[in-house]
Design an enzyme around this catalytic site. Structure first.
Site, PDB file in Angstrom:
ATOM      1  N   ASP A  12      71.579  78.482  24.811  1.00 39.08           N
ATOM      2  CA  ASP A  12      70.921  77.306  24.426  1.00 39.08           C
ATOM      3  C   ASP A  12      70.598  77.136  23.005  1.00 39.08           C
ATOM      4  OD1 ASP A  12      69.918  74.628  24.893  1.00 39.08           O
ATOM      5  OD2 ASP A  12      67.974  75.137  24.269  1.00 39.08           O
ATOM      6  N   ASP A  36      52.392  62.683   8.999  1.00 43.02           N
ATOM      7  CA  ASP A  36      53.182  62.903  10.135  1.00 43.02           C
ATOM      8  C   ASP A  36      52.782  64.476  10.546  1.00 43.02           C
ATOM      9  OD1 ASP A  36      55.154  63.535  12.116  1.00 43.02           O
ATOM     10  OD2 ASP A  36      56.797  62.614  10.825  1.00 43.02           O
ATOM     11  N   PHE A  46      55.907  57.951  14.826  1.00 43.57           N
ATOM     12  CA  PHE A  46      57.352  57.843  15.436  1.00 43.57           C
ATOM     13  C   PHE A  46      57.100  57.715  17.034  1.00 43.57           C
ATOM     14  CE2 PHE A  46      60.888  59.508  17.988  1.00 43.57           C
ATOM     15  CZ  PHE A  46      62.062  59.012  17.058  1.00 43.57           C
ATOM     16  N   THR A  47      58.143  56.704  17.585  1.00 46.95           N
ATOM     17  CA  THR A  47      58.026  56.365  19.024  1.00 46.95           C
ATOM     18  C   THR A  47      59.554  56.162  19.510  1.00 46.95           C
ATOM     19  OG1 THR A  47      58.315  53.882  18.872  1.00 46.95           O
ATOM     20  CG2 THR A  47      55.954  55.030  18.920  1.00 46.95           C
ATOM     21  N   GLN A  83      61.041  54.127  20.761  1.00 43.41           N
ATOM     22  CA  GLN A  83      61.568  52.801  20.732  1.00 43.41           C
ATOM     23  C   GLN A  83      61.921  52.325  19.227  1.00 43.41           C
ATOM     24  OE1 GLN A  83      58.597  53.437  22.492  1.00 43.41           O
ATOM     25  NE2 GLN A  83      59.647  53.567  24.517  1.00 43.41           N
ATOM     26  N   THR A  84      61.011  52.734  18.285  1.00 40.10           N
ATOM     27  CA  THR A  84      61.094  52.261  17.143  1.00 40.10           C
ATOM     28  C   THR A  84      62.074  53.172  16.316  1.00 40.10           C
ATOM     29  OG1 THR A  84      59.073  53.535  16.341  1.00 40.10           O
ATOM     30  CG2 THR A  84      59.044  51.234  16.903  1.00 40.10           C
ATOM     31  N   MET A  88      61.398  55.458  14.089  1.00 40.47           N
ATOM     32  CA  MET A  88      61.101  55.620  12.751  1.00 40.47           C
ATOM     33  C   MET A  88      59.547  55.808  12.714  1.00 40.47           C
ATOM     34  SD  MET A  88      61.923  51.846  11.186  1.00 40.47           S
ATOM     35  CE  MET A  88      61.348  50.446  11.966  1.00 40.47           C
ATOM     36  N   LYS A 147      60.609  55.893   7.310  1.00 37.29           N
ATOM     37  CA  LYS A 147      61.839  56.839   7.548  1.00 37.29           C
ATOM     38  C   LYS A 147      62.167  56.964   8.945  1.00 37.29           C
ATOM     39  CE  LYS A 147      58.761  60.788   7.807  1.00 37.29           C
ATOM     40  NZ  LYS A 147      58.473  61.040   9.140  1.00 37.29           N
TER      41      LYS A 147
END
Length: 721
Positions: free
Chosen positions: A340, A377, A407-408, A410-411, A413, A426
């Site tokens: 992997d 972050d 960050f999600t 869905q978005t 960013m 970002k």
């Protein structure tokens, strides 16, 4: 439910160094032999010896010669060889050395088993009956389920499958299970030898916990996945003790070969007395028995079991638990390795490598904005951006009232929002472009430059992270791209080259797109890659390899890896992984270091090479003894044979006794090599065969001539010899 707030070890990072193993576990010492002597004596029981046909024949011969020696003591009879009488006490000396031959064979196996039992004793010490807090009527739909339902105190031995328990800081996990809620730091040193704690959490592939380990922080809810007496530690104890060890197909085949050779030499020895009868002479039973024992493959017959046990023991020393000897042998025959990418070939976390501003943007402005967007972050990628910015002299301080935008999925960013309406983002290129376009179009020159930079990063195997800002008036600008890259682990390219010399093909398996996969594969030095791989793709690849007659090994830790682990000939499951993965594999890596698969293959090959080398030595040894002894035995009856007595052995009796002594001593001398294993060097099958024939074949022929001659010089000093 409480959560862990301290820093988590990064997934895929190198494990902490294992605790040092005792010196006795790493090699052979004569102190181990002394401790194993009572066990070796107990193994003389014929009910145990018959499982090793060659040594059972030797023991039967020892019993017979002992009985004859006792009879001769009362009757005054004596043995003879080819018409020549033998000295007084000859039969007793033969009997003693035959018993020592059997004892030395048992000693090799007892020492190998003793090391496993010492490791099992350490594991057994971790098995303690502890109090467990079992949750009554646990409701998995509620985050605070363990707080909302009553608990009862029970002994860990009373827990059954699917019971749910609560474990808090300082408590011992009462049984094997999976975390269904919470996150905690766990001390697994009692099982793995690692001094550093590890993080275990619900969901994902790091949810499995082992009974006997201790929670160091926070609080977890664990569902028990094992029955009493069937825990992971129980299985480890049984395996390292050898209680559940069965002979592998290769060992069975070799046993058949050795039994066949024993039968052939038995027929040869039985024909010697009728041949001597034509010349008017007889050969006594002690002499014939001694000759038989010297000619049958006693060396490999004595060491075969110890070699197999020692191979599994070497894996245990590397913190790898093999579920069977068959798995160790299969590792030695592996021709394809599936690795992997994330956590095995790369460190598992993308790292910021460079900043690329687009048209009319200063590089420092891009670096400052990227660092600000990453300042809150907590992800490894975010921290790497801050660190890279700091290395280039930019350490911005975010406004204290800035709002963190995480960050999600869905978005796609993340960033910061400021009270005055300005913001920084970002993230994925398309997501950030859509966000920036909400307040107007993007200049063509900027878009072209951005596309060029992003494509170049993607072509190199990296991930482009686009950075944009929006001012208080709502005007947005694209500042540039951050190059995130998977960092290939140091030294892997050399290790893959070594595997290639061994005739092993390496295949990187990844979910990345083909372009990224190709770049990483080229940097790492693997032979091939499988991009955008699904669990079904992994199984299909393994089956294609197996249909071509190749043996396949792979690593995995998730439930989605379980089918492929079960399909592979060698499936190495990570101890941090799910119960499904550990059940599907035939090996478990207690350190959860995926790169250890390379070491497992080396150990498997060393086992096979050791067995092959000592088999070559044993057979060559027996053939040489035949030509060394027979001329000396019969030169009194057939004087013409004296010319073949190239060693100049003193007498027939001296030749026979010297050969019997050498036959026993060589077993004792080879025990350390059988336990340590023949040193492995990367080479093809033909190269290994040539080396075995040269070193152990020629050595097996030469050793009896040298050894028997030296012993004969000493024996000839005895009265009557």
């Amino acid at each position: 439910m409480s959560t862990l707030t301290k820093h988590r070890p990064e997934p895929g990072s190198a494990p902490a160094p294992s605790a040092p193993r005792p010196a006795a576990a790493a090699g052979f010492s004569w102190q181990q032999a002394v401790k194993a002597l009572p066990v070796a004596l107990a193994k003389l029981d014929p009910r145990r010896m018959w499982h090793t046909p060659v040594m059972f024949v030797v023991e039967a011969g020892a019993v017979l010669i002992t009985a004859i020696a006792v009879a001769e003591s009362f009757t005054g009879g004596s043995s003879s060889s080819g018409g020549s009488p033998v000295p007084a006490g000859f039969t007793w000396l033969i009997a003693v050395w035959l018993w020592l031959t059997v004892l030395f064979a048992n000693l090799a196996e007892a020492v190998a088993e003793g090391r496993g039992k010492a490791q099992a004793a350490t594991l057994r010490a971790t098995r303690t009956t502890t109090a467990a807090r079992r949750v009554c009527g646990y409701n998995p739909q509620s985050d605070a389920a363990a707080l909302q339902t009553p608990v009862e105190s029970v002994a860990s031995a009373d827990l059954v499958l699917d019971d749910v328990v609560v474990v808090t800081a300082g408590e011992v996990i009462p049984g094997d299970g999976e975390i269904v809620d919470g996150i905690a730091s766990v001390d697994e040193s009692a099982i793995t030898g690692e001094s550093a704690p590890v993080v275990r959490e619900s969901g994902g592939d790091r949810s499995a916990v082992t009974g006997g380990t201790r929670v160091l922080s926070d609080r977890i809810v664990v569902r028990i996945t094992s029955r009493p007496g069937e825990t992971f530690v129980d299985r480890m104890i049984g395996l390292v003790e050898g209680a559940s060890r069965r002979k592998t197909p290769n060992e069975v085949a070799l046993d058949i070969l050795l039994s066949t050779l024993t039968l052939v030499f038995l027929l040869v020895v039985l024909t010697l007395n009728p041949m001597a009868g034509y010349a008017g002479a007889t050969i006594s039973v002690p002499v014939l028995t001694a000759l038989l024992v010297c000619l049958i493959p006693t060396t490999i017959g004595a060491l075969l079991s110890a070699i197999g046990i020692a191979g599994m023991d070497r894996l245990v020393q590397h913190n790898v638990l093999a579920m069977s000897g068959r798995a160790v042998e299969a590792a030695g025959d592996v021709t394809t390795l599936l690795l992997d990418k994330t956590g095995t070939i790369t460190y598992g976390n993308r790292q910021a490598a460079a900043f690329f501003p687009v048209a009319r943007t200063e590089k420092e402005e891009l670096i400052r904005a990227a660092a600000l967007a990453s300042s809150l972050d907590p992800t490894p990628e975010g921290r790497s951006i801050v660190e890279l910015a700091a290395s280039q002299g930019v350490v911005p301080a975010p406004l204290p009232d800035a709002e963190d935008i995480p960050f999600t999925a869905q978005t796609r960013m993340s960033g910061l929002d400021y009270p005055d309406g300005s913001s920084i983002r970002k993230g994925a290129g398309s997501a950030v472009l859509d966000w920036a376009s909400e307040s107007g179009g993007i200049e063509v020159s900027v878009l072209a430059d951005l596309t060029y930079r992003a494509d170049a990063i993607s072509a190199s195997g990296g991930t482009p992270l686009v950075v944009a800002v929006r001012d208080a008036g709502g005007a947005a600008r694209i500042l540039g791209v951050v190059h995130l890259k998977d960092v290939v682990k140091e030294g892997l390219k050399d290790r893959f080259a070594e595997l290639r010399r061994m005739g092993i093909r390496t295949v990187m398996v990844t979910g990345d797109n083909p372009r990224t996969a190709k770049a990483i594969a080229a940097e790492a030095g693997v032979d091939d890659y499988l991009a955008e791989a699904t669990p079904e793709d992994k199984i299909a690849l393994i089956r294609r390899e197996q249909e071509g007659g190749r043996l396949v090994a792979m690593t995995g830790d998730g439930t989605n890896d379980a089918p492929a682990l079960a399909q592979a000939d060698v499936g190495v499951a990570m101890n941090t992984g799910t119960s499904a993965a550990k059940e599907a594999g035939n090996m478990v890596d207690l350190d959860s270091d995926p790169t250890k698969l390379i070491d497992i293959v080396r150990i498997g090959k060393q086992l096979l090479i050791t067995r092959g080398a000592l088999t070559t030595f044993s057979i060559a040894n027996d053939v040489a003894k035949y030509f060394a002894i027979i001329p000396a035995m019969f030169m009194g009856l057939f004087p013409g044979l004296a010319v073949l007595n190239v060693m100049g052995l003193h007498s027939p009796a001296s030749a026979i006794l010297s050969a019997v002594i050498f036959n026993a001593v060589v077993i004792l001398a080879l025990i350390p090599l059988a336990l340590r294993g023949v040193k492995y060097r990367a080479a093809g099958a033909s190269g290994i065969l040539s080396r075995n024939l040269l070193v152990f074949g020629v050595g097996g022929v030469a050793a009896p001539f040298i050894g028997i001659k030296l012993i004969d010089l000493a024996v000839s000093l005895l009265p009557g010899f």
